[in-house]
Design a protein around this motif. Sequence first.
Motif, PDB file in Angstrom:
ATOM      1  N   TRP A 103      44.849  45.593  42.667  1.00  0.00           N
ATOM      2  CA  TRP A 103      46.046  46.043  43.395  1.00  0.00           C
ATOM      3  C   TRP A 103      45.671  46.569  44.783  1.00  0.00           C
ATOM      4  O   TRP A 103      46.349  46.243  45.764  1.00  0.00           O
ATOM      5  CB  TRP A 103      46.762  47.131  42.594  1.00  0.00           C
TER       6      TRP A 103
ATOM      7  N   TRP B  62      51.351  41.538  40.938  1.00  0.00           N
ATOM      8  CA  TRP B  62      51.400  42.877  41.528  1.00  0.00           C
ATOM      9  C   TRP B  62      52.657  43.049  42.370  1.00  0.00           C
ATOM     10  O   TRP B  62      53.101  42.132  43.060  1.00  0.00           O
ATOM     11  CB  TRP B  62      50.199  43.122  42.427  1.00  0.00           C
TER      12      TRP B  62
ATOM     13  N   ALA C 243      52.569  45.933  37.685  1.00  0.00           N
ATOM     14  CA  ALA C 243      52.598  44.472  37.759  1.00  0.00           C
ATOM     15  C   ALA C 243      53.747  43.943  36.915  1.00  0.00           C
ATOM     16  O   ALA C 243      54.118  44.530  35.892  1.00  0.00           O
ATOM     17  CB  ALA C 243      51.280  43.871  37.272  1.00  0.00           C
TER      18      ALA C 243
ATOM     19  N   ASP D  63      44.603  50.311  39.291  1.00  0.00           N
ATOM     20  CA  ASP D  63      44.742  49.709  40.623  1.00  0.00           C
ATOM     21  C   ASP D  63      43.418  49.241  41.213  1.00  0.00           C
ATOM     22  O   ASP D  63      43.382  48.661  42.302  1.00  0.00           O
ATOM     23  CB  ASP D  63      45.444  50.672  41.592  1.00  0.00           C
TER      24      ASP D  63
ATOM     25  N   SER E 244      50.012  38.048  43.454  1.00  0.00           N
ATOM     26  CA  SER E 244      50.892  38.999  44.130  1.00  0.00           C
ATOM     27  C   SER E 244      51.870  38.252  45.031  1.00  0.00           C
ATOM     28  O   SER E 244      51.818  37.023  45.151  1.00  0.00           O
ATOM     29  CB  SER E 244      50.077  40.003  44.956  1.00  0.00           C
TER      30      SER E 244
END
Length: 604
Positions: free
Chosen positions: A50, A95, A146, A158, A170
């Motif tokens: 993340w 994410w 997520a 993260d 993401s």
Amino acid sequence: MKRLFVLLAGLIMAPLSAHAAWPDGTLFTAPFGPGGTWNLYKTVSTPMTWVDAEAAAERSVDPLGKTGKPGHLVCIGSAAENMFVRQKVDGGCIWMGLTDSEKRGGKEAHDNPKGGWRWLTGEPITYAAWRSMEPNDAGTGEDAVAMESAGRWGDWPDGSNGFAEWRHSSMIEWETRSAEPVAGAIKIERVLPEKWAVDFSKREPIGGEGPWSVVSVLELNTMSIWNVVKDLQQRMEIHGNFMRMERMNYHIEHGSFFAGGWVEIKDNPQFPMRTNLCAALHVAKVKLEKPGTWSINVHADDYFAVRFPGHKWKSVSGLGGIDPLDPETMYFECESGDGNAIGVIDLPAGESTVEVMLANRLHDGMIQVLAAPGDHTMDGSTDQWRVMGHKAAGDLAWPGVSSKGWTVIRKDLPAGAKPMDLLKDGMTLPESAPAVTAEGVEKINYTDSDGASEPKFPNPSELPGDKPGSQNQFVVMAQAELVIPRDGLYHIGICSDNRAALRIADQQWLRFVRDNSYKGKIEGDTIHTEDADTIGNYGMLFSEVELKKGAYTIEVFYMNRDVPCTLSVFGAPAGYAPRLLAKDGGKIEPDIDGMPLVMPVASK
């Protein structure tokens, strides 16, 4: 209380639809900015932690040169935007820009879904889609969120400060806030066409009876709901199978599918759809004597869209949402054995058309469309849900509990004891464990005050002995006298976020009507589940039992390990939407009609 059952053996798994998405780096524009303005989005299928994904987003200047500003991980403000992200990004988990990290302006939320979570942009949290067992702050450092299966959310490490480095895909978002679609990016389109290619009044059905006129097409492109609708529109005239149907409450395939639907799906009608890559449009006429507000409750696998042409939805709750480009359309487009939404709409007196589109991506499929007068936002808001066109069939015998109500005992894990993991661990807590007892409880409809999961019935109470903040590692035991007013088949159930069991003493359960945990087990007089599978929305077990008029001992056992909490117990005469098993229950009441439908005139 008597021990309910032995330890689980095995589990039930349901297949998950394959997730298709767009290539890495695809640019989209969609009206999810403030006031319906158009923002810019980019898919990122390269798995990263993340913190790395957010750093990469912040380094990414608007590639079309519209803002000159850096991007950020996508921040989601509606069900429509949530579904958009899920369908466009290639990855099992995706994410988003939601965190409870103090470094990002958040505040440690632990397992509180309403705790210190913060969007990176600072925008208010107006929408959430937590999976029932999330957030759980498992281990340490789960500060990032997520998107998981069916668009549900979960918290994950993260990747900072040496915490577990989970890597996911993401999506980057740029706050272009344009009044028009951003040139150079793929513009999302409305879900349903303004007008369908077929006029059912001019087509003779190939068979069937009932108020629903239906056309189905096999072997469609099901990559997204837009692909499905486009293919269906282009091919229905030449390749469509036309027929009529009695009701919107069926499986695509006969079998043991029992995840979706708020009431039982039975007497499956013959229908020309098959597993994999197919879709159908269902059209009927509603005829109301007077104007009013109605709620439409849809459960389906996989995609669906519902429209009353000429009438806008007032609100939509559940997993589905309102089409941002067409407020007349409510839809769901993620993979789920139980995609669901409840739409609230004002309808006039006289006739109105209703359109229901269903698309199946993979494996089994189903759809159920219920209606109830009034404004409702959850399945358990009312027991008046009826299949559209339902005709009242005399009176109904509702189960309940006696005037003594429920006796509820909460036990907490003793200091220094080994943490509980399975139901059997909770059942072996010593008598000396800290306990709180409540007598004469009206109904079982509980949440943890600061760790609430997704309740299915309104106005839940706090657990006995509830303290400020969310708690873990406790059990709840409840017992009552179940009152059955007439011999017959009954559907009795339990809904929880976690490990739970329900027992009617010495009565054999016949079958599951619904198992949203995908892991339910029947053992004699007990139904139970250790946990909802990751593709299950929550742990609901709704089962059929044949009971004679009289009173029975009913017992509930629930164990909270480390997740948010919800617990409810409910029942109904077989085939009807349930109500909570409440004190002074066990009554015979008249049935009611469903939303009235018009039988079509035979085509010429």
